[in-house]
Every structure is written in C-alpha cells, then in structure tokens.
Motif scaffolding. Sequence first.
Motif, PDB file in Angstrom:
ATOM      1  N   VAL B 286      40.313  54.261  43.952  1.00 32.79           N
ATOM      2  CA  VAL B 286      38.989  53.690  44.193  1.00 32.79           C
ATOM      3  C   VAL B 286      39.120  52.402  44.996  1.00 32.79           C
ATOM      4  O   VAL B 286      39.947  51.547  44.679  1.00 32.79           O
ATOM      5  CB  VAL B 286      38.272  53.417  42.848  1.00 32.79           C
ATOM      6  N   GLY B 287      38.292  52.303  46.045  1.00 28.68           N
ATOM      7  CA  GLY B 287      38.261  51.095  46.862  1.00 28.68           C
ATOM      8  C   GLY B 287      36.928  50.388  46.710  1.00 28.68           C
ATOM      9  O   GLY B 287      35.909  51.030  46.464  1.00 28.68           O
ATOM     10  N   VAL B 288      36.969  49.057  46.830  1.00 27.33           N
ATOM     11  CA  VAL B 288      35.732  48.274  46.687  1.00 27.33           C
ATOM     12  C   VAL B 288      35.669  47.181  47.747  1.00 27.33           C
ATOM     13  O   VAL B 288      36.661  46.836  48.375  1.00 27.33           O
ATOM     14  CB  VAL B 288      35.641  47.588  45.298  1.00 27.33           C
ATOM     15  N   ARG B 289      34.492  46.671  47.900  1.00 23.06           N
ATOM     16  CA  ARG B 289      34.245  45.502  48.698  1.00 23.06           C
ATOM     17  C   ARG B 289      34.757  44.257  47.961  1.00 23.06           C
ATOM     18  O   ARG B 289      34.851  44.263  46.742  1.00 23.06           O
ATOM     19  CB  ARG B 289      32.727  45.373  48.805  1.00 23.06           C
ATOM     20  N   LYS B 290      34.999  43.192  48.734  1.00 20.01           N
ATOM     21  CA  LYS B 290      35.570  41.958  48.183  1.00 20.01           C
ATOM     22  C   LYS B 290      34.847  41.474  46.913  1.00 20.01           C
ATOM     23  O   LYS B 290      35.482  41.085  45.937  1.00 20.01           O
ATOM     24  CB  LYS B 290      35.486  40.874  49.272  1.00 20.01           C
ATOM     25  N   ASN B 291      33.516  41.507  46.934  1.00 21.34           N
ATOM     26  CA  ASN B 291      32.764  40.941  45.798  1.00 21.34           C
ATOM     27  C   ASN B 291      32.904  41.763  44.518  1.00 21.34           C
ATOM     28  O   ASN B 291      32.474  41.331  43.454  1.00 21.34           O
ATOM     29  CB  ASN B 291      31.278  40.773  46.157  1.00 21.34           C
ATOM     30  N   LEU B 292      33.503  42.956  44.623  1.00 21.43           N
ATOM     31  CA  LEU B 292      33.689  43.779  43.425  1.00 21.43           C
ATOM     32  C   LEU B 292      35.147  43.812  42.975  1.00 21.43           C
ATOM     33  O   LEU B 292      35.480  44.428  41.967  1.00 21.43           O
ATOM     34  CB  LEU B 292      33.211  45.210  43.686  1.00 21.43           C
ATOM     35  N   GLU B 293      36.017  43.152  43.717  1.00 20.64           N
ATOM     36  CA  GLU B 293      37.455  43.239  43.437  1.00 20.64           C
ATOM     37  C   GLU B 293      37.782  42.764  42.020  1.00 20.64           C
ATOM     38  O   GLU B 293      38.652  43.319  41.351  1.00 20.64           O
ATOM     39  CB  GLU B 293      38.232  42.412  44.478  1.00 20.64           C
ATOM     40  N   ARG B 294      37.060  41.741  41.565  1.00 22.59           N
ATOM     41  CA  ARG B 294      37.321  41.168  40.243  1.00 22.59           C
ATOM     42  C   ARG B 294      37.141  42.185  39.106  1.00 22.59           C
ATOM     43  O   ARG B 294      37.623  41.974  38.009  1.00 22.59           O
ATOM     44  CB  ARG B 294      36.384  39.988  40.003  1.00 22.59           C
ATOM     45  N   PHE B 295      36.407  43.278  39.390  1.00 20.28           N
ATOM     46  CA  PHE B 295      36.128  44.258  38.334  1.00 20.28           C
ATOM     47  C   PHE B 295      37.132  45.413  38.301  1.00 20.28           C
ATOM     48  O   PHE B 295      37.105  46.249  37.415  1.00 20.28           O
ATOM     49  CB  PHE B 295      34.717  44.848  38.524  1.00 20.28           C
ATOM     50  N   LEU B 296      38.013  45.483  39.288  1.00 20.99           N
ATOM     51  CA  LEU B 296      38.962  46.610  39.360  1.00 20.99           C
ATOM     52  C   LEU B 296      39.796  46.716  38.080  1.00 20.99           C
ATOM     53  O   LEU B 296      40.041  45.708  37.415  1.00 20.99           O
ATOM     54  CB  LEU B 296      39.889  46.444  40.565  1.00 20.99           C
ATOM     55  N   PRO B 297      40.257  47.930  37.770  1.00 25.71           N
ATOM     56  CA  PRO B 297      41.093  48.090  36.579  1.00 25.71           C
ATOM     57  C   PRO B 297      42.393  47.302  36.688  1.00 25.71           C
ATOM     58  O   PRO B 297      42.853  47.000  37.795  1.00 25.71           O
ATOM     59  CB  PRO B 297      41.406  49.592  36.543  1.00 25.71           C
ATOM     60  N   ILE B 298      42.967  46.966  35.535  1.00 27.21           N
ATOM     61  CA  ILE B 298      44.287  46.334  35.529  1.00 27.21           C
ATOM     62  C   ILE B 298      45.302  47.386  35.100  1.00 27.21           C
ATOM     63  O   ILE B 298      44.931  48.359  34.455  1.00 27.21           O
ATOM     64  CB  ILE B 298      44.342  45.103  34.599  1.00 27.21           C
ATOM     65  N   SER B 299      46.577  47.183  35.503  1.00 28.56           N
ATOM     66  CA  SER B 299      47.170  46.098  36.260  1.00 28.56           C
ATOM     67  C   SER B 299      46.875  46.202  37.750  1.00 28.56           C
ATOM     68  O   SER B 299      46.420  47.221  38.224  1.00 28.56           O
ATOM     69  CB  SER B 299      48.687  46.153  36.070  1.00 28.56           C
ATOM     70  N   ARG B 300      47.207  45.074  38.491  1.00 30.26           N
ATOM     71  CA  ARG B 300      47.158  45.109  39.934  1.00 30.26           C
ATOM     72  C   ARG B 300      48.496  44.611  40.473  1.00 30.26           C
ATOM     73  O   ARG B 300      49.173  43.835  39.818  1.00 30.26           O
ATOM     74  CB  ARG B 300      46.023  44.210  40.429  1.00 30.26           C
TER      75      ARG B 300
END
Lengths: 445, 481
Positions: B286-300
């Motif tokens: 799944v890819g997101v825009r910058k403003n949604l990056e904080r919500f991505l699953p962990i780990s990164r």
Amino acid sequence: MTYIANTDKQRAEMLERCGVSSMEDLFRAIPASLKPKSFDLPEGMAELEVFAHFEKLAGRNHTDLVTFLGAGFYDHFIPAAVDAIAGRSEFYTAYTPYQAELSQGTLQAIYEYQTYICRLTEMDVSNASVYDGGTALYEACQMAIAATGRRKVVVDGGVNPIHRKMVHSFAKNLAIDFSETEVGPRRMERKKLSDLIDRSTAAVVLQNPNFFGVIDDQSDIVKLCHEKGALAIQSVNPIACAIIKTPGEMGFDIATGEGQPLGLPVSFGGPYLGFMAARRSLVRKMPGRIAGRTVDVHGQEGFVLTLQAREQHIRREKATSNICTNQALCALRAHIYLSLLGTEGLKQVARICRDKAHYAKQRLKRISGIEVIESGPTFNEFTIRLPFGASECIDLMIEKGFAAGFPLGRYYPGLDNYLLVALTEKRTKYEIGWFAEALESVICR
Amino acid sequence: MSIIFEKTVAGRRGARLSKSDVPPAEPIEARYSRSSALQLCELSELDVVRHFTELSRRNFGVDTNFYPLGSCTMKYNPKVFEKIAHLKGFFSLHPLLPQLRGAGLLTQGALAVIYELEKLLCEITGMDAFTLHPMAGAQGELTGMLIVAAYHKYKNNRKTEVLIPDEAHGTNPSSAATAGYHVREVATNRKTGFIDLQALESAMGEHTAALMLTNPNTLGIFVSNIEEIAKLAKKHDCLLYYDGANLNAVLGRFRPGDVFFDIVHVNLHKTFATPHGGGGPGAGPVGVRKNLERFLPISRVVKRDDNTYKLEYDYPDSIGYVAPFYGNFLVCLRAYAYILTLGAQGLRRVSDNAVLNANYILHSLKDLFHAPYPDGCMHECVLSAQKQTEREIRAIDIAKALIDEGFHPPTAYFPLIVKEALMIEPTETESKETLDAFIAAMRKIAEKAETNPAELRAAPRTTPVGRLDETKAAREMDIRY
C-alpha cells in the motif's frame, strides 16, 4: 530484459487489426494532463546480473548463526521433496480454482489439506487456509462475535504478542471490547483469566503451548466459556499437536495456528500459513475458501469450491470476511510435508524437538546465574532468566556465532532479563553443548 | 483418482529423519498429552511424489495453457525469480533476527530489498511512501481502509460511509465493511462506462470517508474524467483510494499519485509477475501520500546516514501491525527482482503490449460477440454472450467449451453490470500465435452456438471430470475425508 514474445512486425499487424496506426493511439483515453510527472526507474538488467545482485544481497544476511530463535516461527528440517513438488508449475502458476474442471489438482489438494488440519487438531471442519496465524486468530474472533452476537473478547497474555498486536490493529475501527491478562513468563494464570469471562464474552483466546513454551490442559477454561455462553479459541503449534492434548480433545470451538512449522521456510516473515478449524456448526461463519467433494454430470467424483455464499465475490459488503484468496501454495507445502512425514514421522519430529529442548534445559540449569523457569511441561521452547539484560547477552552470543533466542522484554515490559530459547530437530547435542558453554562464558565474563 | 488417505500402507515411511542424539525426556503427563491416535498417512517418498504429480496434471497453469482470466493478470512468471527466492540468505532468514542487533544489522540485505522496493513502487505509482506488509490485494484494501479511518479520526471527522462503483471487485465493498464502514454503491454510466458523476455527486457528502476506484475499471475502460471526480471528493475531505488490480494497463502511462489519489494498493502477483500459487500467496503493498505516511503499519525500514538500513517502530499514529513481520517477503523479493530486470523501458513495454493484446482480441471478436464497449479497451476487454443466449448458450457454456479447446476460460459473469460477461485479459507475455489460436477457438464456438449448441452445453469433455454439482457440494458438505 522483458518477457514479451511479439516482434515489431507482429505488433504492426496487430495494430492494423485494431484500426490504429501506433501504440500511442491505443492510449488515447488517457488525457495529456494525466501523463506521469516522472517515471524515473533504473535501466533493466540481464538475468545474469540480476541473479548476481541478489546473491550479493542474500550474502548480507546472517543465516550462518547457530540459531535458538523461535518465538512462534521455527527453523525445522524440510525434506527436499517438498520443494520439488511445490515447485511444479502446474501448482504455482495456477490461480484460485474457480473453474473446477481444470483445477482438480488444486481442489483435491485443498480437500486433503483440510482433512489433515482436522485430524491434527481433532476438529470437525477446516477451511483452505488464510494468510497467517495472526489473521487466523482475528478471523476466529470475528466468527465468535458473529455466532454469539456479543462484542467482548478475552485474550490471554500468553498468546503470541505479534498475533495479539495484529488482532488489535484489524479491530481498531470496530466496537470490540478486548480484555487481556497481564502475565509473567509462565503457565496461564487461571484466576486472572476466569475473572474476565462473563455473560457478555464472545470469545476467549488462548494459546498452547503458550508464548513462553508451556504446555497446558485448558479444558477447565473451555468449560467455563461454555457455561457463560462464550466460544473458546485456541491457537496451537501444529507439530506439537502430534503429541500434546489437542484443541478438539479439550473441547475448543475454534482452533487456529501458524502453519509455518509444517514445511515452510522462515523466509524473513512470509509467506506463511494460517490454518483454521472449527466445530461443524460454525462452518458457515468461516472465512475464506473451502473445497468440497461432489459428483460431476456423469456421476464421477470431483471437487469444487463450496459454501461460496459466505464469500466476498458473492456477498460483497455482507461477506463473513474480506479474504479472497487462501495461501494455496503454502497449504500445499504443509500437505506435502505431512504426507512425507506421515503419522510416525510427525510424532518423531515432535518428540525430538521436545527431547532436545529438555536436554538443553537440563544443560543450562547447571550454569550458575541462569534460572530456568519451570511452571509446567514444555514443548520445543522454554524461558530462562539471566543475571543481566537478555539483549546484551544476545549481542555477546552473536560474537560467538549464536542467535541465542528471543528477548522477552521486547514485548513484555519488566521481563528484560528473560530469554526465550527454542530448539528444533536441526540442533545437535554438540551445538547445544557449545551453546551452553558460550552462554556460561558470557555470563561469567 | 484416489484420495491420499486411501493410499496409506501401515509401516511405510516417506521421510528419513536423523536419530535423536540426546536422551529422551520423560513422557508428557497423560493429562497434557494427546490420547487419541494421530491418523496422517503412511507412504513412501515415491508414493507422495506420484500422488502430487498426478494431481498437478489435473491442473491448468500459465506454464501449461493460455490463462486469460480477466482481472487476474495471469502473466508468465519468469524462472530466475524462483531461483532468487530460494537463496538461503532469504529463504532461511528468521524474521526476528533483525531484533537481535542494532534493529537490523544482521539482515542488511533483506532490509535493502524492502527499502528499495518501496522506493521503486513510489516512483511507479507516484505515491510518497509505501508499506509492503499487506499479504494480499484484499488485505491491502483493508489496510487502506484502516488508514482512512485513522486519518479521519486524527482530523476529528465523523465519517461513516465508503462509496464504491457497482462495477468494482467484490473485495472492495467487503474490505470497507470489514474496516467498519457502511458501503454505498454508485451506479456506472452505461454509455461511457465511467462512474456516473451525477450519481456520485448526490451520494457524496460530509459522511463520505473514501471513494474506492479501479482505473482502468473492471470494464477495461480508462476513466478519463478522474480529475473531476477527484475535485468532488476533495470538496468533502473524502479520501481517494486506488485499487491497483489493473495497474498492468498503465505502467509509465499514468500514475495514481499524480492525480489526487491518496491511497493505492498494488498486487505484486498481478502486475509484477509473482506466481499466483493456485490462489495465494500474493502481496498487496500500500502506498500513500505524504500526509498519510504517519498512519502506515509498523515496522518501517529507514536508511541511516551511513547507508545502513534500520527497522523503526516509533510511529504513535500508526494503524499497527497488519502482518506478523514485513509482509510476504519472498513474494516482494520476486517482484523487486522483476522490476530491476525490466527497468523503466521494460515496464512501459509491459503495458503497451498488454493493451495491444487485449485490443487485438476485442477487434477480432466483436463481430461475433456482443461488446458493450466496442471501440477500444485497456489491458482487458469485456465481451458478452448476450447474442448467444438466443440459442440458449450462456457465458458459462462458452467458458467450458474453451476448456476443450485447450484454454483457461476468461472470467465469467463479472463485472456484474454486464449481462453474460466474459472478461478477457491476455497479458503482455502471450504471443500473437497464441492469441490467434484463442480467437479461432472463440469463433469456432460462436459458430457452434448456431449449428450445434447442445455440444457446447455438454462441454467440457476433455477434462478429468465434467461439470460438477455445486448444489450437492453445498448441501452435503463433504469437506474432509
């Protein structure tokens, strides 16, 4: 390098049939304003270069350590025939068996896999698998919520913390009330757990052996669940099922687990295999594919995907789950593995793992400064307490060539000195001896 | 053929295990041990190999037959990627090993694969950040919907509904519902094949959390008014979700990130040539825009200044864990190798040829089969058996008759909004000769529908079994031996 067969001459002929003069014409539906702002990717590579590149990357991973690392994911021996058979492209280049007549191989394999899972867990029915053990556990909770109409789920702290985290993530936006017991690195704490089970409980989720390696008979909790009208769910190690009391014997309503130990490589986290089995009355609440046996127009036996009315491609937003595929190839590997090992072979693997863990435990007990946590019988894994932080110990052990185990403090606050040590049939007596010596030298340094 | 459990011979063994070199432990106390007999099989290795080889011969795969299953992108899976996935450094790498030292110093090769593949997927789709964790396309959708929920919660938006066009894949509505949203279907404009703008405008409001779209859509049509749709969505702070199922049509031609899509999932097992495995494992990053990056699953995975890679878990707004570790790593690995092999130019050629092949089929068959959108298509074309129903031949009969001609049938009865649909996706790896043979078979079947429809209704005849009784299967529920 591409894998495209057609030549320029053929393309020209084909464009003519389409009534256009260039490839660009085929994309005329995409307005100029929507053209990509960039497509800045590296140039392609030849097969030889690509393979060399990945050999180099693979070499930068330390698979050379003698490993005592498990925590739910185990490095068992995999017979060569598993890869040979699963490597047949009739299996791996096929898709979901929607067209039953030309997918009898996949469908019969799923049917046989379902039988194996039922026989291992001693449950009535099984699905064709889901992504992994964590997904299986979450889907089992959803089954219980649908079956009881209640929304409280009680989870034992001895359930794999990774799976518990997954369950919470999936349920984040739903009104499900989770209660978890706080536990030490020991056998299930019955009183704490029982106190949480009441008439609003949909499901109680347990694991056997638990995350700390302890085997238990959880029949009493199952009984309590049923008294309160809740369903009991157990996550099990499928290899342990060959010798320990099964979820079926204990009366569980749903059994799930991570199928990775059954012939799947640890593969840096996936693909794995979530297996799910249940009482027969719950079959219509199960997610995912199920293969069934039937007859064709000539009365000849054959297999189809069945009970599809549960599924997303029919029920859309009203489906029991959004799961579309199963992990067919992973389930196939488990099926091949179980077929090769057979009844005696699987029992032997289970026994040897336990014997080696037991031997290691006895060996480590002799080291002053190490406390082996004894709170009940164990299977292939056990917990020890070190005189200092487990992470520091692990770091020192890497220098000596060992992946010493899993530091429990990573998931359990306050357990920083505890190390979870796993054994499989691959570890030799000598390796265990060297491991103990190395550990002793690290502790007495 | 017989079931494996019928072949068992007491005392036979199929695997040679090493003898234990340690003394046996005391047996487990009876109350903790299995009391009933374990009943697996007892077979030799050759017995097992023969059984599965026989099973395998009762399957069609891409390697054995043309497999134009619409929406599934059954392209050829190159062999070198299988070899790469079996390299010991990946195959036997324990997922918890990175946690033993410096958040990944022991697994720099694997973390490099994750980090670099994420970067490539960003560039391919025009998104700002990617996660490889979702273990299938449907799980990618669910992850996307969980991100939608996290975003609106973060903004204190009260949103309850997700809009989905009526031509969408079944997983779209079920993923949105699984994440806790109410689903509302939006009609397709039958003339254009696009989502109906008026219907969309009246359905959309303050309560709309997201709009899920596939482009090209399941009719094989590129939705060219996407900018207007996006403007409408932005007005209501409704996130735009791109289902990447059909990305194979537009590589290097269109990037969802360039036109306001907020969240994208891609199916590595479709566009990026990883095997479908008989129905999994796949992978749905799944890819997101910058403003949604904080919500991505962990780990990164992050890159340190010294160019080493590190696993990072400290994202308080993350939706959490959707996979036990880093997704279906061996699937991602194959896809990464595929992208590196093809490069920018190769990927562009993929879409060019996929679209050409589909149009070639459309233009070679639209005289005999009803084509709801006859002018052109993207990577797949939708035909219909509507004409043939006059002779009481339905889409399913055509599908089954194709089997006797040696072809896997197209997707039948989908999209739901086209009657008697046959959705054909040839993919770029098929040659003109194969397409010509398929077209000839379809034309032969269309002719037979006129001259000898009974024969089509009796198909298939060449398979190990004929048409199966699904009603009996569901009623009697024989689902284990």
